[in-house]
Design a protein around this motif. Structure first.
Motif, PDB file in Angstrom:
ATOM      1  N   THR A  37       0.272  11.438  -2.355  1.00  0.00           N
ATOM      2  CA  THR A  37       1.602  11.885  -2.764  1.00  0.00           C
ATOM      3  C   THR A  37       2.465  10.672  -3.108  1.00  0.00           C
ATOM      4  OG1 THR A  37       2.363  11.888  -0.462  1.00  0.00           O
ATOM      5  CG2 THR A  37       1.493  13.955  -1.341  1.00  0.00           C
ATOM      6  N   ASN A  38       3.588  10.919  -3.777  1.00  0.00           N
ATOM      7  CA  ASN A  38       4.484   9.845  -4.191  1.00  0.00           C
ATOM      8  C   ASN A  38       5.056   9.113  -2.978  1.00  0.00           C
ATOM      9  OD1 ASN A  38       7.614   9.161  -4.776  1.00  0.00           O
ATOM     10  ND2 ASN A  38       6.364   8.725  -6.585  1.00  0.00           N
ATOM     11  N   TYR A  39       5.057   7.788  -3.030  1.00  0.00           N
ATOM     12  CA  TYR A  39       5.473   6.979  -1.881  1.00  0.00           C
ATOM     13  C   TYR A  39       6.930   7.226  -1.502  1.00  0.00           C
ATOM     14  CZ  TYR A  39       5.962   2.789   1.069  1.00  0.00           C
ATOM     15  OH  TYR A  39       6.185   1.927   2.116  1.00  0.00           O
ATOM     16  N   GLY A  45       1.406  17.886   4.929  1.00  0.00           N
ATOM     17  CA  GLY A  45       0.169  17.593   4.221  1.00  0.00           C
ATOM     18  C   GLY A  45      -0.307  16.170   4.420  1.00  0.00           C
ATOM     19  N   PHE A  46       0.321  15.451   5.360  1.00  0.00           N
ATOM     20  CA  PHE A  46      -0.064  14.078   5.653  1.00  0.00           C
ATOM     21  C   PHE A  46      -1.062  14.057   6.812  1.00  0.00           C
ATOM     22  CE2 PHE A  46       4.542  12.857   4.380  1.00  0.00           C
ATOM     23  CZ  PHE A  46       4.239  13.105   3.055  1.00  0.00           C
ATOM     24  N   LYS A  47      -1.742  12.923   6.956  1.00  0.00           N
ATOM     25  CA  LYS A  47      -2.703  12.759   8.043  1.00  0.00           C
ATOM     26  C   LYS A  47      -2.191  11.723   9.034  1.00  0.00           C
ATOM     27  CE  LYS A  47      -7.444  11.296   9.071  1.00  0.00           C
ATOM     28  NZ  LYS A  47      -8.703  10.752   8.502  1.00  0.00           N
ATOM     29  N   LEU A  48      -2.083  12.108  10.301  1.00  0.00           N
ATOM     30  CA  LEU A  48      -1.675  11.202  11.375  1.00  0.00           C
ATOM     31  C   LEU A  48      -2.912  10.774  12.149  1.00  0.00           C
ATOM     32  CD1 LEU A  48       0.566   9.881  13.134  1.00  0.00           C
ATOM     33  CD2 LEU A  48       0.603  12.005  14.465  1.00  0.00           C
ATOM     34  N   SER A  49      -3.109   9.467  12.304  1.00  0.00           N
ATOM     35  CA  SER A  49      -4.286   8.968  13.018  1.00  0.00           C
ATOM     36  C   SER A  49      -3.894   7.824  13.950  1.00  0.00           C
ATOM     37  CB  SER A  49      -5.356   8.497  12.028  1.00  0.00           C
ATOM     38  OG  SER A  49      -4.856   7.476  11.186  1.00  0.00           O
ATOM     39  N   ASN A  50      -4.829   7.466  14.822  1.00  0.00           N
ATOM     40  CA  ASN A  50      -4.622   6.365  15.770  1.00  0.00           C
ATOM     41  C   ASN A  50      -3.322   6.517  16.552  1.00  0.00           C
ATOM     42  OD1 ASN A  50      -7.001   4.825  14.925  1.00  0.00           O
ATOM     43  ND2 ASN A  50      -5.866   4.483  13.031  1.00  0.00           N
ATOM     44  N   PHE A  51      -3.028   7.723  16.947  1.00  0.00           N
ATOM     45  CA  PHE A  51      -1.771   8.032  17.629  1.00  0.00           C
ATOM     46  C   PHE A  51      -1.915   7.716  19.112  1.00  0.00           C
ATOM     47  CE2 PHE A  51       1.469  11.216  19.128  1.00  0.00           C
ATOM     48  CZ  PHE A  51       2.554  10.611  18.510  1.00  0.00           C
ATOM     49  N   HIS A  52      -1.027   6.869  19.643  1.00  0.00           N
ATOM     50  CA  HIS A  52      -1.161   6.435  21.028  1.00  0.00           C
ATOM     51  C   HIS A  52       0.188   6.020  21.597  1.00  0.00           C
ATOM     52  CE1 HIS A  52      -1.320   2.720  18.641  1.00  0.00           C
ATOM     53  NE2 HIS A  52      -0.737   2.161  19.690  1.00  0.00           N
ATOM     54  N   GLU A  53       0.267   6.025  22.906  1.00  0.00           N
ATOM     55  CA  GLU A  53       1.478   5.564  23.577  1.00  0.00           C
ATOM     56  C   GLU A  53       1.571   4.050  23.475  1.00  0.00           C
ATOM     57  OE1 GLU A  53       3.802   6.034  27.880  1.00  0.00           O
ATOM     58  OE2 GLU A  53       1.734   6.749  27.641  1.00  0.00           O
ATOM     59  N   ASP A  54       2.753   3.555  23.125  1.00  0.00           N
ATOM     60  CA  ASP A  54       2.940   2.116  22.996  1.00  0.00           C
ATOM     61  C   ASP A  54       3.268   1.515  24.358  1.00  0.00           C
ATOM     62  OD1 ASP A  54       4.600  -0.455  22.423  1.00  0.00           O
ATOM     63  OD2 ASP A  54       3.631   0.010  20.524  1.00  0.00           O
ATOM     64  N   LYS A  55       2.576   0.442  24.716  1.00  0.00           N
ATOM     65  CA  LYS A  55       2.769  -0.167  26.027  1.00  0.00           C
ATOM     66  C   LYS A  55       3.898  -1.190  26.042  1.00  0.00           C
ATOM     67  CE  LYS A  55      -2.108   0.444  27.241  1.00  0.00           C
ATOM     68  NZ  LYS A  55      -3.374  -0.235  27.620  1.00  0.00           N
ATOM     69  N   ASN A  86       0.870  -1.175   0.000  1.00  0.00           N
ATOM     70  CA  ASN A  86       0.000   0.000   0.000  1.00  0.00           C
ATOM     71  C   ASN A  86       0.910   1.229   0.000  1.00  0.00           C
ATOM     72  OD1 ASN A  86      -1.617   2.215   0.700  1.00  0.00           O
ATOM     73  ND2 ASN A  86      -2.992   0.979   1.946  1.00  0.00           N
ATOM     74  N   THR A  87       0.922   1.959  -1.089  1.00  0.00           N
ATOM     75  CA  THR A  87       1.859   3.075  -1.230  1.00  0.00           C
ATOM     76  C   THR A  87       1.298   4.400  -0.718  1.00  0.00           C
ATOM     77  OG1 THR A  87       1.103   3.462  -3.494  1.00  0.00           O
ATOM     78  CG2 THR A  87       3.004   2.008  -3.198  1.00  0.00           C
ATOM     79  N   GLN A  88       0.168   4.344  -0.019  1.00  0.00           N
ATOM     80  CA  GLN A  88      -0.413   5.571   0.518  1.00  0.00           C
ATOM     81  C   GLN A  88      -0.497   5.586   2.038  1.00  0.00           C
ATOM     82  OE1 GLN A  88      -1.309   8.541  -1.105  1.00  0.00           O
ATOM     83  NE2 GLN A  88       0.013   7.475  -2.556  1.00  0.00           N
ATOM     84  N   ARG A  89       0.065   4.558   2.688  1.00  0.00           N
ATOM     85  CA  ARG A  89      -0.074   4.502   4.147  1.00  0.00           C
ATOM     86  C   ARG A  89       1.107   3.766   4.763  1.00  0.00           C
ATOM     87  NH1 ARG A  89      -5.728   2.339   5.811  1.00  0.00           N
ATOM     88  NH2 ARG A  89      -6.261   4.334   4.853  1.00  0.00           N
ATOM     89  N   VAL A  90       1.557   4.257   5.909  1.00  0.00           N
ATOM     90  CA  VAL A  90       2.586   3.583   6.700  1.00  0.00           C
ATOM     91  C   VAL A  90       2.249   3.738   8.178  1.00  0.00           C
ATOM     92  CG1 VAL A  90       4.472   3.892   5.028  1.00  0.00           C
ATOM     93  CG2 VAL A  90       4.056   5.647   6.789  1.00  0.00           C
ATOM     94  N   ASN A  91       2.856   2.901   9.006  1.00  0.00           N
ATOM     95  CA  ASN A  91       2.840   3.090  10.446  1.00  0.00           C
ATOM     96  C   ASN A  91       4.170   3.687  10.873  1.00  0.00           C
ATOM     97  OD1 ASN A  91       0.279   2.005  10.750  1.00  0.00           O
ATOM     98  ND2 ASN A  91       1.028  -0.056  11.204  1.00  0.00           N
ATOM     99  N   VAL A  92       4.168   4.393  11.994  1.00  0.00           N
ATOM    100  CA  VAL A  92       5.408   4.982  12.498  1.00  0.00           C
ATOM    101  C   VAL A  92       5.518   4.768  14.003  1.00  0.00           C
ATOM    102  CG1 VAL A  92       5.658   6.760  10.727  1.00  0.00           C
ATOM    103  CG2 VAL A  92       4.298   7.247  12.768  1.00  0.00           C
ATOM    104  N   ARG A  93       6.752   4.599  14.450  1.00  0.00           N
ATOM    105  CA  ARG A  93       7.069   4.650  15.878  1.00  0.00           C
ATOM    106  C   ARG A  93       7.882   5.914  16.108  1.00  0.00           C
ATOM    107  NH1 ARG A  93       6.665   1.148  19.647  1.00  0.00           N
ATOM    108  NH2 ARG A  93       6.641  -0.684  18.283  1.00  0.00           N
ATOM    109  N   VAL A  94       7.503   6.683  17.135  1.00  0.00           N
ATOM    110  CA  VAL A  94       8.161   7.961  17.375  1.00  0.00           C
ATOM    111  C   VAL A  94       8.556   8.085  18.841  1.00  0.00           C
ATOM    112  CG1 VAL A  94       6.845   9.054  15.519  1.00  0.00           C
ATOM    113  CG2 VAL A  94       6.018   9.212  17.874  1.00  0.00           C
ATOM    114  N   ALA A  95       9.468   9.011  19.103  1.00  0.00           N
ATOM    115  CA  ALA A  95       9.910   9.281  20.465  1.00  0.00           C
ATOM    116  C   ALA A  95       8.812  10.002  21.243  1.00  0.00           C
ATOM    117  CB  ALA A  95      11.179  10.125  20.439  1.00  0.00           C
ATOM    118  N   ALA A  96       8.918   9.949  22.568  1.00  0.00           N
ATOM    119  CA  ALA A  96       7.884  10.525  23.434  1.00  0.00           C
ATOM    120  C   ALA A  96       7.732  12.026  23.235  1.00  0.00           C
ATOM    121  CB  ALA A  96       8.204  10.208  24.893  1.00  0.00           C
TER     122      ALA A  96
END
Length: 205
Positions: free
Chosen positions: A83-85, A58-68, A37-47
């Motif tokens: 946008t281009n992948y 111009g991207f949309k961030l969703s389902n953002f939550h602290e990882d347990k 799927n060239t229009q979506r990725v998951n990300v892990r980020v720092a606190a």
């Protein structure tokens, strides 16, 4: 400077792995092909990650939550808004605080399968922990924890992007034939607990 250079190399390797490799997983002994799927990725980020940096692209961030599972990190899903992948990945790798980027795959026209930096391994016997340790030494990865109340199951993380994606490493573990089962921990309906559920990735072809 050295850390930034390492991150740049790591994200470049991610792009090469995802773009060039054949995407598949094993289910009941069969190799099941997947479409990127060239229009979506998951990300892990720092606190301390600033989520506004995603919106500024111009991207949309969703389902953002602290990882347990992995402390002091957050997890989320990014839509590229047509946008281009490759260029979108390049833009993400410039953002401070992004630890990892993980591909999505198209299950059907309307549903996308997410991945992360973990997968699950089931031992053939509880006493086979040394086999898991040796496989980790040979192929890489990190044992995060034993799944509570399921003593044969272990959560494995991929903490080095030189190893490829968690899904590609889970395939390598499967191909050894040393384990009862391997679960790539796919995410179908994104919830804050899905990446910690040892049976969440189990599904048919």
């Amino acid at each position: 400077m050295a850390q930034k250079l390492f991150s740049l190399v790591a994200f470049l390797l991610f792009t090469i792995f995802v773009s060039a490799q054949e995407h598949f997983y094993y289910y009941k002994g069969e190799k099941i092909a997947l479409t990127l799927n060239t229009q979506r990725v998951n990300v892990r980020v720092a606190a301390d990650f600033d989520s506004l940096t995603i919106a500024n692209l111009g991207f949309k961030l969703s389902n953002f939550h602290e990882d347990k599972l992995i402390e002091n990190t957050f997890f989320g899903e990014i839509d590229f808004n047509n946008t281009n992948y490759t260029s979108s990945i390049e833009n993400l790798k410039e953002i401070e605080g992004i630890i990892g980027i993980f591909p999505h795959f198209q299950k059907n026209k309307d549903k996308s399968i997410g991945t992360s930096d973990i997968f699950y391994v089931k031992l053939k016997n509880i006493e086979d922990f040394n086999i898991l340790q040796q496989t980790i030494l040979n192929k890489g990865g990190k044992i995060e924890m034993q799944v509570p109340y399921m003593p044969e199951w272990y959560i494995i993380s991929v903490d080095d992007l030189n190893l490829g994606t968690a899904m590609s490493l889970s395939n390598e573990f499967y191909e050894t034939g040393l384990f009862e089962d391997i679960d790539p921990a796919f995410m179908f309906n994104f919830t804050p607990t899905c990446s910690n559920d040892p049976m969440f990735g189990s599904f048919g072809g």
